[in-house]
Design a protein around this motif. Structure first.
Motif, PDB file in Angstrom:
ATOM      1  N   LEU A  41      -5.301   9.023  -3.312  1.00 54.23           N
ATOM      2  CA  LEU A  41      -4.579   8.858  -2.052  1.00 54.23           C
ATOM      3  C   LEU A  41      -5.630   8.705  -0.961  1.00 54.23           C
ATOM      4  O   LEU A  41      -6.382   9.638  -0.681  1.00 54.23           O
ATOM      5  CB  LEU A  41      -3.688  10.070  -1.770  1.00 54.23           C
ATOM      6  N   VAL A  42      -5.711   7.514  -0.376  1.00 56.44           N
ATOM      7  CA  VAL A  42      -6.737   7.204   0.607  1.00 56.44           C
ATOM      8  C   VAL A  42      -6.246   7.457   2.024  1.00 56.44           C
ATOM      9  O   VAL A  42      -6.977   7.967   2.867  1.00 56.44           O
ATOM     10  CB  VAL A  42      -7.197   5.728   0.463  1.00 56.44           C
ATOM     11  N   GLU A  43      -4.999   7.107   2.285  1.00 57.29           N
ATOM     12  CA  GLU A  43      -4.479   7.143   3.656  1.00 57.29           C
ATOM     13  C   GLU A  43      -2.971   7.273   3.616  1.00 57.29           C
ATOM     14  O   GLU A  43      -2.319   6.756   2.716  1.00 57.29           O
ATOM     15  CB  GLU A  43      -4.855   5.828   4.334  1.00 57.29           C
ATOM     16  N   THR A  44      -2.428   7.969   4.590  1.00 61.81           N
ATOM     17  CA  THR A  44      -0.989   7.939   4.822  1.00 61.81           C
ATOM     18  C   THR A  44      -0.775   7.458   6.251  1.00 61.81           C
ATOM     19  O   THR A  44      -1.621   7.679   7.126  1.00 61.81           O
ATOM     20  CB  THR A  44      -0.314   9.311   4.621  1.00 61.81           C
ATOM     21  N   PHE A  45       0.335   6.794   6.473  1.00 68.01           N
ATOM     22  CA  PHE A  45       0.652   6.302   7.814  1.00 68.01           C
ATOM     23  C   PHE A  45       2.161   6.182   7.960  1.00 68.01           C
ATOM     24  O   PHE A  45       2.876   6.026   6.976  1.00 68.01           O
ATOM     25  CB  PHE A  45      -0.057   4.967   8.111  1.00 68.01           C
ATOM     26  N   ASP A  46       2.616   6.289   9.200  1.00 64.47           N
ATOM     27  CA  ASP A  46       4.047   6.240   9.515  1.00 64.47           C
ATOM     28  C   ASP A  46       4.438   4.842   9.978  1.00 64.47           C
ATOM     29  O   ASP A  46       3.702   4.206  10.728  1.00 64.47           O
ATOM     30  CB  ASP A  46       4.387   7.218  10.640  1.00 64.47           C
ATOM     31  N   VAL A  47       5.591   4.415   9.525  1.00 68.69           N
ATOM     32  CA  VAL A  47       6.217   3.183  10.016  1.00 68.69           C
ATOM     33  C   VAL A  47       7.679   3.529  10.236  1.00 68.69           C
ATOM     34  O   VAL A  47       8.385   3.881   9.290  1.00 68.69           O
ATOM     35  CB  VAL A  47       6.081   2.015   9.023  1.00 68.69           C
ATOM     36  N   GLU A  48       8.079   3.448  11.506  1.00 69.83           N
ATOM     37  CA  GLU A  48       9.429   3.833  11.890  1.00 69.83           C
ATOM     38  C   GLU A  48       9.702   5.255  11.394  1.00 69.83           C
ATOM     39  O   GLU A  48       8.988   6.164  11.740  1.00 69.83           O
ATOM     40  CB  GLU A  48      10.439   2.791  11.425  1.00 69.83           C
ATOM     41  N   LYS A  49      10.684   5.463  10.545  1.00 66.20           N
ATOM     42  CA  LYS A  49      11.049   6.823  10.152  1.00 66.20           C
ATOM     43  C   LYS A  49      10.504   7.224   8.780  1.00 66.20           C
ATOM     44  O   LYS A  49      10.846   8.272   8.250  1.00 66.20           O
ATOM     45  CB  LYS A  49      12.567   6.983  10.171  1.00 66.20           C
ATOM     46  N   HIS A  50       9.630   6.400   8.182  1.00 55.39           N
ATOM     47  CA  HIS A  50       9.116   6.676   6.843  1.00 55.39           C
ATOM     48  C   HIS A  50       7.603   6.881   6.862  1.00 55.39           C
ATOM     49  O   HIS A  50       6.907   6.393   7.749  1.00 55.39           O
ATOM     50  CB  HIS A  50       9.433   5.531   5.877  1.00 55.39           C
ATOM     51  N   VAL A  51       7.107   7.552   5.834  1.00 52.93           N
ATOM     52  CA  VAL A  51       5.674   7.739   5.623  1.00 52.93           C
ATOM     53  C   VAL A  51       5.291   6.924   4.394  1.00 52.93           C
ATOM     54  O   VAL A  51       6.014   6.906   3.399  1.00 52.93           O
ATOM     55  CB  VAL A  51       5.333   9.227   5.399  1.00 52.93           C
ATOM     56  N   TYR A  52       4.149   6.247   4.490  1.00 53.72           N
ATOM     57  CA  TYR A  52       3.665   5.408   3.404  1.00 53.72           C
ATOM     58  C   TYR A  52       2.278   5.874   2.985  1.00 53.72           C
ATOM     59  O   TYR A  52       1.524   6.413   3.783  1.00 53.72           O
ATOM     60  CB  TYR A  52       3.622   3.936   3.837  1.00 53.72           C
ATOM     61  N   ALA A  53       1.947   5.654   1.711  1.00 53.25           N
ATOM     62  CA  ALA A  53       0.671   6.072   1.153  1.00 53.25           C
ATOM     63  C   ALA A  53      -0.081   4.860   0.619  1.00 53.25           C
ATOM     64  O   ALA A  53       0.491   4.040  -0.099  1.00 53.25           O
ATOM     65  CB  ALA A  53       0.900   7.067   0.014  1.00 53.25           C
ATOM     66  N   LEU A  54      -1.369   4.777   0.980  1.00 48.02           N
ATOM     67  CA  LEU A  54      -2.250   3.780   0.406  1.00 48.02           C
ATOM     68  C   LEU A  54      -2.994   4.441  -0.745  1.00 48.02           C
ATOM     69  O   LEU A  54      -3.636   5.483  -0.566  1.00 48.02           O
ATOM     70  CB  LEU A  54      -3.256   3.271   1.444  1.00 48.02           C
ATOM     71  N   LEU A  55      -2.889   3.865  -1.929  1.00 49.62           N
ATOM     72  CA  LEU A  55      -3.523   4.400  -3.124  1.00 49.62           C
ATOM     73  C   LEU A  55      -4.486   3.365  -3.699  1.00 49.62           C
ATOM     74  O   LEU A  55      -4.184   2.174  -3.712  1.00 49.62           O
ATOM     75  CB  LEU A  55      -2.474   4.731  -4.192  1.00 49.62           C
ATOM     76  N   LEU A  56      -5.645   3.851  -4.172  1.00 53.05           N
ATOM     77  CA  LEU A  56      -6.609   2.999  -4.856  1.00 53.05           C
ATOM     78  C   LEU A  56      -6.866   3.563  -6.239  1.00 53.05           C
ATOM     79  O   LEU A  56      -6.889   4.789  -6.418  1.00 53.05           O
ATOM     80  CB  LEU A  56      -7.931   2.934  -4.090  1.00 53.05           C
ATOM     81  N   GLU A  57      -7.100   2.680  -7.186  1.00 48.56           N
ATOM     82  CA  GLU A  57      -7.409   3.112  -8.544  1.00 48.56           C
ATOM     83  C   GLU A  57      -8.752   3.846  -8.527  1.00 48.56           C
ATOM     84  O   GLU A  57      -9.756   3.317  -8.039  1.00 48.56           O
ATOM     85  CB  GLU A  57      -7.456   1.898  -9.462  1.00 48.56           C
ATOM     86  N   ARG A  58      -8.764   5.067  -9.044  1.00 44.39           N
ATOM     87  CA  ARG A  58      -9.949   5.927  -8.936  1.00 44.39           C
ATOM     88  C   ARG A  58     -11.163   5.334  -9.626  1.00 44.39           C
ATOM     89  O   ARG A  58     -12.256   5.374  -9.098  1.00 44.39           O
ATOM     90  CB  ARG A  58      -9.649   7.303  -9.504  1.00 44.39           C
ATOM     91  N   ASN A  59     -11.007   4.809 -10.809  1.00 42.22           N
ATOM     92  CA  ASN A  59     -12.146   4.328 -11.583  1.00 42.22           C
ATOM     93  C   ASN A  59     -12.389   2.836 -11.442  1.00 42.22           C
ATOM     94  O   ASN A  59     -13.192   2.273 -12.177  1.00 42.22           O
ATOM     95  CB  ASN A  59     -11.970   4.705 -13.059  1.00 42.22           C
ATOM     96  N   ASN A  60     -11.697   2.206 -10.500  1.00 43.47           N
ATOM     97  CA  ASN A  60     -11.865   0.772 -10.284  1.00 43.47           C
ATOM     98  C   ASN A  60     -11.710   0.470  -8.796  1.00 43.47           C
ATOM     99  O   ASN A  60     -10.686  -0.061  -8.366  1.00 43.47           O
ATOM    100  CB  ASN A  60     -10.849  -0.017 -11.115  1.00 43.47           C
ATOM    101  N   PRO A  61     -12.734   0.803  -7.992  1.00 45.81           N
ATOM    102  CA  PRO A  61     -12.614   0.602  -6.546  1.00 45.81           C
ATOM    103  C   PRO A  61     -12.484  -0.865  -6.139  1.00 45.81           C
ATOM    104  O   PRO A  61     -12.114  -1.154  -5.017  1.00 45.81           O
ATOM    105  CB  PRO A  61     -13.892   1.223  -5.979  1.00 45.81           C
TER     106      PRO A  61
END
Length: 103
Positions: A41-61
């Motif tokens: 989990l790299v980042e979370t951010f809000d858009v309107e009324k929801h929260v979103y998560a940016l995910l990157l593959e750990r062993n394959n940047p």
């Protein structure tokens, strides 16, 4: 990708050159082929009324990241694919603004 579990460890592992003062949040997602993929989990951010998560593959940047909607259910955080095109367009625009503001 759908199912997930949480683990914590040191360092982000996202491959980006920046300082981290937080614990690494690892999620194990199951891809469309039934294979487990460890994500960071790299980042979370809000858009309107929801929260979103940016995910990157750990062993394959070098792999593309994914963005999933986060929702709380029964006091647990659950991740959902963004299947609505209008929702995806709003999320993509918000993410691009976030990236631009960090540069």
């Amino acid at each position: 990708m759908s199912d997930h579990t949480h683990e914590h460890g040191d360092g982000c592992g996202c491959g980006q050159d920046h300082d981290h003062d937080h614990e690494e949040v690892l999620l194990t997602l199951t891809d469309e082929n039934g294979q487990d993929v460890e994500m960071v989990l790299v980042e979370t951010f809000d858009v309107e009324k929801h929260v979103y998560a940016l995910l990157l593959e750990r062993n394959n940047p070098e792999a593309d990241g994914i963005i999933l909607r986060m929702e709380e259910e029964d006091e647990e955080m659950v991740l959902y694919n963004i299947e609505d095109e209008e929702e995806w367009n709003r999320v993509e625009a918000a993410y691009n603004e976030l990236v631009a503001s960090q540069e």
